[in-house]
Design an enzyme around this catalytic site. Structure first.
Site, PDB file in Angstrom:
ATOM      1  N   MET A   1       0.796  -1.224   0.000  1.00  0.00           N
ATOM      2  CA  MET A   1       0.000   0.000   0.000  1.00  0.00           C
ATOM      3  C   MET A   1       0.836   1.286   0.000  1.00  0.00           C
ATOM      4  SD  MET A   1      -2.979  -1.299  -0.242  1.00  0.00           S
ATOM      5  CE  MET A   1      -4.140   0.014   0.093  1.00  0.00           C
TER       6      MET A   1
ATOM      7  N   ASN B   1       0.820  -5.882 -10.033  1.00  0.00           N
ATOM      8  CA  ASN B   1       0.028  -5.430  -8.879  1.00  0.00           C
ATOM      9  C   ASN B   1      -1.396  -5.944  -9.034  1.00  0.00           C
ATOM     10  OD1 ASN B   1      -0.644  -3.891  -6.522  1.00  0.00           O
ATOM     11  ND2 ASN B   1      -1.584  -2.347  -7.844  1.00  0.00           N
TER      12      ASN B   1
ATOM     13  N   HIS C   1      -5.234  -4.806  -7.899  1.00  0.00           N
ATOM     14  CA  HIS C   1      -5.967  -3.643  -7.389  1.00  0.00           C
ATOM     15  C   HIS C   1      -7.451  -4.003  -7.319  1.00  0.00           C
ATOM     16  CE1 HIS C   1      -6.878   0.536  -6.610  1.00  0.00           C
ATOM     17  NE2 HIS C   1      -7.861   0.435  -7.495  1.00  0.00           N
TER      18      HIS C   1
ATOM     19  N   SER D   1      -8.325  -6.178 -10.560  1.00  0.00           N
ATOM     20  CA  SER D   1      -7.526  -6.174 -11.784  1.00  0.00           C
ATOM     21  C   SER D   1      -6.076  -6.484 -11.456  1.00  0.00           C
ATOM     22  CB  SER D   1      -7.568  -4.780 -12.439  1.00  0.00           C
ATOM     23  OG  SER D   1      -8.897  -4.356 -12.655  1.00  0.00           O
TER      24      SER D   1
ATOM     25  N   GLU E   1       2.493   5.306 -13.559  1.00  0.00           N
ATOM     26  CA  GLU E   1       1.165   5.857 -13.269  1.00  0.00           C
ATOM     27  C   GLU E   1       0.455   4.984 -12.236  1.00  0.00           C
ATOM     28  OE1 GLU E   1      -3.020   6.738 -15.558  1.00  0.00           O
ATOM     29  OE2 GLU E   1      -1.303   6.044 -16.721  1.00  0.00           O
TER      30      GLU E   1
ATOM     31  N   ASP F   1      -1.796   2.716 -10.386  1.00  0.00           N
ATOM     32  CA  ASP F   1      -2.870   1.812 -10.815  1.00  0.00           C
ATOM     33  C   ASP F   1      -3.192   2.003 -12.305  1.00  0.00           C
ATOM     34  OD1 ASP F   1      -3.077   0.903  -8.162  1.00  0.00           O
ATOM     35  OD2 ASP F   1      -4.520   2.472  -7.659  1.00  0.00           O
TER      36      ASP F   1
HETATM   37  C1  GAR Z   1      -6.320  -6.871  -1.747  1.00  0.00           C
HETATM   38  O1  GAR Z   1      -7.723  -6.813  -1.838  1.00  0.00           O
HETATM   39  C2  GAR Z   1      -5.687  -6.046  -2.848  1.00  0.00           C
HETATM   40  O2  GAR Z   1      -6.464  -5.984  -4.023  1.00  0.00           O
HETATM   41  C3  GAR Z   1      -5.601  -4.694  -2.204  1.00  0.00           C
HETATM   42  O3  GAR Z   1      -5.260  -4.946  -0.870  1.00  0.00           O
HETATM   43  C4  GAR Z   1      -5.799  -6.200  -0.479  1.00  0.00           C
HETATM   44  C5  GAR Z   1      -4.685  -6.990   0.182  1.00  0.00           C
HETATM   45  O4  GAR Z   1      -5.169  -8.124   0.819  1.00  0.00           O
HETATM   46  N1  GAR Z   1      -4.622  -3.879  -2.864  1.00  0.00           N
HETATM   47  C6  GAR Z   1      -4.741  -2.574  -3.001  1.00  0.00           C
HETATM   48  O5  GAR Z   1      -5.662  -1.931  -2.562  1.00  0.00           O
HETATM   49  C7  GAR Z   1      -3.595  -1.924  -3.758  1.00  0.00           C
HETATM   50  N2  GAR Z   1      -3.980  -0.647  -4.245  1.00  0.00           N
HETATM   51  P1  GAR Z   1      -4.170  -9.235   1.343  1.00  0.00           P
HETATM   52  O6  GAR Z   1      -3.083  -8.525   2.158  1.00  0.00           O
HETATM   53  O7  GAR Z   1      -5.035 -10.090   2.229  1.00  0.00           O
HETATM   54  O8  GAR Z   1      -3.607  -9.962   0.174  1.00  0.00           O
END
Ligand code: GAR
Length: 221
Positions: free
Chosen positions: A94, A111, A113, A140, A147, A149
């Site tokens: 994050m 990544n 998202h 996704s 850029e 995401d």
């Molecule tokens: C996931 O849902 C992922 O898509 C999101 O964080 C979560 C992590 O869960 N990622 C973002 O928001 C990145 N911008 P996890 O730690 O249980 O895998």
């Protein structure tokens, strides 16, 4: 016959359920990857325990201990490079990355998202989908570029939004679908089926006109 496994480093910031999906897929030999390292920018997160339990080298580089984003990313870059990865997977990582860090792993950093990009880059994606009364939501997997995401999207998991969904239920459903989506895309990369040419995704030798949509067991109207 020896198979070369794709050396994979995973960056996390939290619970690491996507990391777990990769650990499990590799353990079942469904993914030709060698999880060589896990790095978290936050101490004390569950994802670090998941890595340790699976005997994967895990380290914390706490971003709050650095004076600038540049200084943190420089140390992170060196830490990643020490594993000599073929692939860097952001799994709930994050932090916004500097161009220098992204550039160091151009073409080999993915990544996930939690939105159907290009919809809802940034934060609070589930809330925004509900507020906009979207009928579908999802996640996704994309190549990381400078850029936020914004890199080319490879594949998406699509889920239906039900009338009684809340931000919490939607986040749960979205994440569950991610655990099929992300290993699948990682497998394509590790198998050499996936590449990127000038912002275009090439899968199995063909350029993708639009992202692959994984909608297995999902009720789409
Ligand atoms: C996931 O849902 C992922 O898509 C999101 O964080 C979560 C992590 O869960 N990622 C973002 O928001 C990145 N911008 P996890 O730690 O249980 O895998």
């Amino acid at each position: 016959m020896t198979t070369t496994l794709c050396r994979t480093v995973v960056l996390i910031s939290g619970s690491g359920t996507n990391l777990q999906a990769l650990i499990d897929g590799a353990a079942r030999q469904e993914l030709p990857i060698d999880l060589v390292g896990v790095i978290s920018n936050r101490p004390g997160v569950a994802g670090i325990e998941r890595a340790q339990k699976a005997d994967i080298p895990a380290e914390v580089i706490d971003h709050t201990q650095f004076e600038s984003r540049e200084a943190f990313d420089e140390v992170l870059r060196e830490a990643i490079q020490a594993y000599a990865p073929d692939l860097v997977v952001l799994a709930g990582y994050m932090r916004i990355m500097t161009p220098a860090l992204v550039g160091a792993f151009a073409g080999k950093m993915l990544n996930i998202h939690p939105s159907l990009l290009p919809k809802y880059p940034g934060l609070h994606t589930h809330r925004r989908a509900l507020e906009n009364q979207d009928t579908h939501h999802g996640s996704s997997v994309h190549l990381v570029t400078e850029e936020l995401d914004g890199g080319p999207v490879i594949a998406q998991s699509v889920i239906k939004i039900d009338a009684d969904d809340t931000e919490v239920t939607l986040a749960d459903k979205t994440k569950k679908a991610e655990h099929t989506l992300y290993p699948e895309v990682v497998k394509w990369f590790a198998n050499g089926q996936l590449s990127f040419v000038q912002g275009t995704v090439i899968l199995d030798g063909r350029s993708l006109a639009s992202p692959i949509q994984l909608t297995e067991d999902i009720d789409i109207a």
